[in-house]
Design a protein around this motif. Sequence first.
Motif, mmCIF file in Angstrom:
data_model
loop_
_atom_site.group_PDB
_atom_site.id
_atom_site.type_symbol
_atom_site.label_atom_id
_atom_site.label_comp_id
_atom_site.label_asym_id
_atom_site.label_seq_id
_atom_site.Cartn_x
_atom_site.Cartn_y
_atom_site.Cartn_z
ATOM 1 N N PHE A 122 35.104 29.964 75.745
ATOM 2 C CA PHE A 122 35.135 31.086 74.804
ATOM 3 C C PHE A 122 34.020 32.091 75.026
ATOM 4 C CE2 PHE A 122 36.714 27.462 71.936
ATOM 5 C CZ PHE A 122 37.956 27.478 72.534
ATOM 6 N N GLU A 123 32.852 31.602 75.383
ATOM 7 C CA GLU A 123 31.717 32.510 75.579
ATOM 8 C C GLU A 123 31.890 33.382 76.818
ATOM 9 O OE1 GLU A 123 31.353 28.606 77.288
ATOM 10 O OE2 GLU A 123 31.333 29.104 75.168
ATOM 11 N N GLU A 124 32.911 33.139 77.610
ATOM 12 C CA GLU A 124 33.149 33.929 78.812
ATOM 13 C C GLU A 124 34.392 34.820 78.696
ATOM 14 O OE1 GLU A 124 32.634 31.833 82.491
ATOM 15 O OE2 GLU A 124 31.126 30.516 81.605
ATOM 16 N N ILE A 125 34.873 35.031 77.500
ATOM 17 C CA ILE A 125 36.010 35.939 77.301
ATOM 18 C C ILE A 125 35.563 37.355 77.673
ATOM 19 C CG2 ILE A 125 37.552 36.989 75.590
ATOM 20 C CD1 ILE A 125 37.392 34.297 74.031
ATOM 21 N N PRO A 126 36.308 38.039 78.538
ATOM 22 C CA PRO A 126 35.926 39.407 78.923
ATOM 23 C C PRO A 126 36.409 40.420 77.874
ATOM 24 C CG PRO A 126 37.843 38.721 80.178
ATOM 25 C CD PRO A 126 37.448 37.549 79.321
ATOM 26 N N PHE A 127 35.671 40.508 76.787
ATOM 27 C CA PHE A 127 36.088 41.339 75.654
ATOM 28 C C PHE A 127 36.318 42.803 76.045
ATOM 29 C CE2 PHE A 127 33.841 37.743 73.679
ATOM 30 C CZ PHE A 127 34.821 37.323 72.785
ATOM 31 N N ASP A 128 35.442 43.353 76.880
ATOM 32 C CA ASP A 128 35.609 44.757 77.286
ATOM 33 C C ASP A 128 36.908 44.974 78.048
ATOM 34 O OD1 ASP A 128 33.194 45.347 76.104
ATOM 35 O OD2 ASP A 128 32.064 45.360 77.983
ATOM 36 N N LEU A 129 37.238 44.043 78.919
ATOM 37 C CA LEU A 129 38.475 44.160 79.694
ATOM 38 C C LEU A 129 39.698 44.052 78.788
ATOM 39 C CD1 LEU A 129 39.934 44.421 82.410
ATOM 40 C CD2 LEU A 129 39.745 41.924 82.644
ATOM 41 N N ILE A 130 39.674 43.139 77.842
ATOM 42 C CA ILE A 130 40.794 43.014 76.902
ATOM 43 C C ILE A 130 40.917 44.296 76.090
ATOM 44 C CG2 ILE A 130 41.700 41.755 74.906
ATOM 45 C CD1 ILE A 130 41.875 40.244 77.643
ATOM 46 N N GLY A 131 39.806 44.851 75.657
ATOM 47 C CA GLY A 131 39.845 46.125 74.932
ATOM 48 C C GLY A 131 40.491 47.220 75.752
ATOM 49 N N GLU A 132 40.124 47.312 77.015
ATOM 50 C CA GLU A 132 40.717 48.325 77.886
ATOM 51 C C GLU A 132 42.213 48.079 78.081
ATOM 52 O OE1 GLU A 132 40.018 50.425 82.240
ATOM 53 O OE2 GLU A 132 38.587 48.920 81.557
ATOM 54 N N LEU A 133 42.590 46.818 78.265
ATOM 55 C CA LEU A 133 44.010 46.475 78.413
ATOM 56 C C LEU A 133 44.810 46.922 77.191
ATOM 57 C CD1 LEU A 133 46.402 45.012 79.770
ATOM 58 C CD2 LEU A 133 45.547 42.886 78.730
ATOM 59 N N VAL A 134 44.281 46.689 76.019
ATOM 60 C CA VAL A 134 44.970 47.042 74.771
ATOM 61 C C VAL A 134 45.276 48.542 74.708
ATOM 62 C CG1 VAL A 134 44.681 47.150 72.252
ATOM 63 C CG2 VAL A 134 44.118 45.047 73.486
ATOM 64 N N THR A 135 44.391 49.370 75.259
ATOM 65 C CA THR A 135 44.577 50.829 75.180
ATOM 66 C C THR A 135 45.663 51.350 76.111
ATOM 67 O OG1 THR A 135 43.000 51.403 76.948
ATOM 68 C CG2 THR A 135 42.113 51.143 74.712
ATOM 69 N N LYS A 136 46.093 50.558 77.060
ATOM 70 C CA LYS A 136 46.917 51.052 78.160
ATOM 71 C C LYS A 136 48.396 51.247 77.839
ATOM 72 C CE LYS A 136 43.987 50.264 82.003
ATOM 73 N NZ LYS A 136 43.807 51.623 82.458
ATOM 74 N N VAL A 137 48.863 50.765 76.701
ATOM 75 C CA VAL A 137 50.286 50.904 76.362
ATOM 76 C C VAL A 137 50.417 51.442 74.940
ATOM 77 C CG1 VAL A 137 52.507 49.719 76.169
ATOM 78 C CG2 VAL A 137 50.857 48.960 77.889
ATOM 79 N N SER A 138 51.021 52.622 74.822
ATOM 80 C CA SER A 138 51.264 53.207 73.494
ATOM 81 C C SER A 138 52.534 52.604 72.901
ATOM 82 C CB SER A 138 51.431 54.725 73.617
ATOM 83 O OG SER A 138 52.638 55.020 74.309
ATOM 84 N N VAL A 139 52.741 52.840 71.626
ATOM 85 C CA VAL A 139 53.964 52.392 70.961
ATOM 86 C C VAL A 139 55.183 52.987 71.670
ATOM 87 C CG1 VAL A 139 55.334 52.645 68.853
ATOM 88 C CG2 VAL A 139 52.959 51.914 68.706
ATOM 89 N N GLU A 140 55.127 54.280 71.947
ATOM 90 C CA GLU A 140 56.259 54.951 72.600
ATOM 91 C C GLU A 140 56.522 54.348 73.979
ATOM 92 O OE1 GLU A 140 54.428 57.257 69.494
ATOM 93 O OE2 GLU A 140 53.519 56.573 71.370
#
Length: 152
Positions: A121-139
Amino acid sequence: MTSEAKTVQEYIDSLPDDRKLFVQKLRDVIIENLPKGFQEGMGYGMMGYSVPHSIYPKGYHCKPTDPLPFMGLASQKNSINFYHMGIYANKDLHDWFVSEYPKHSSRKLDMGKSCIRFKKFEEIPFDLIGELVTKVSVENWIETYESAFNKK
């Protein structure tokens, strides 16, 4: 392990202490980066992020009364799992994530079709997951979903 929790907070409160902090932090990263239009809620025994019926009235083709699912977050027996349907449905996004992962973590990527498993858990790449989340809009997700569904 599915949960009977009715709300996201109830789900988080039910977690063992060693996981709460990491699940909450991952949830915070998701919410901070979640494109407009997605909604958070419980679905399939885990925390989920979906397209609400107010935007996509057809709902999920397997169960139209459910909103269109997109991402999920769950505490499983041996890992914290993040599910991202965009990785499964979009090869370019998948390839981007796989190539970026080693830049953010020294751990080997443990991934299924849409599931990314975090055992340390302490090695979760939070920044990368955040960036991934931004990459797909609802549309974008609706378009991808419909193009895949209409091929069948």
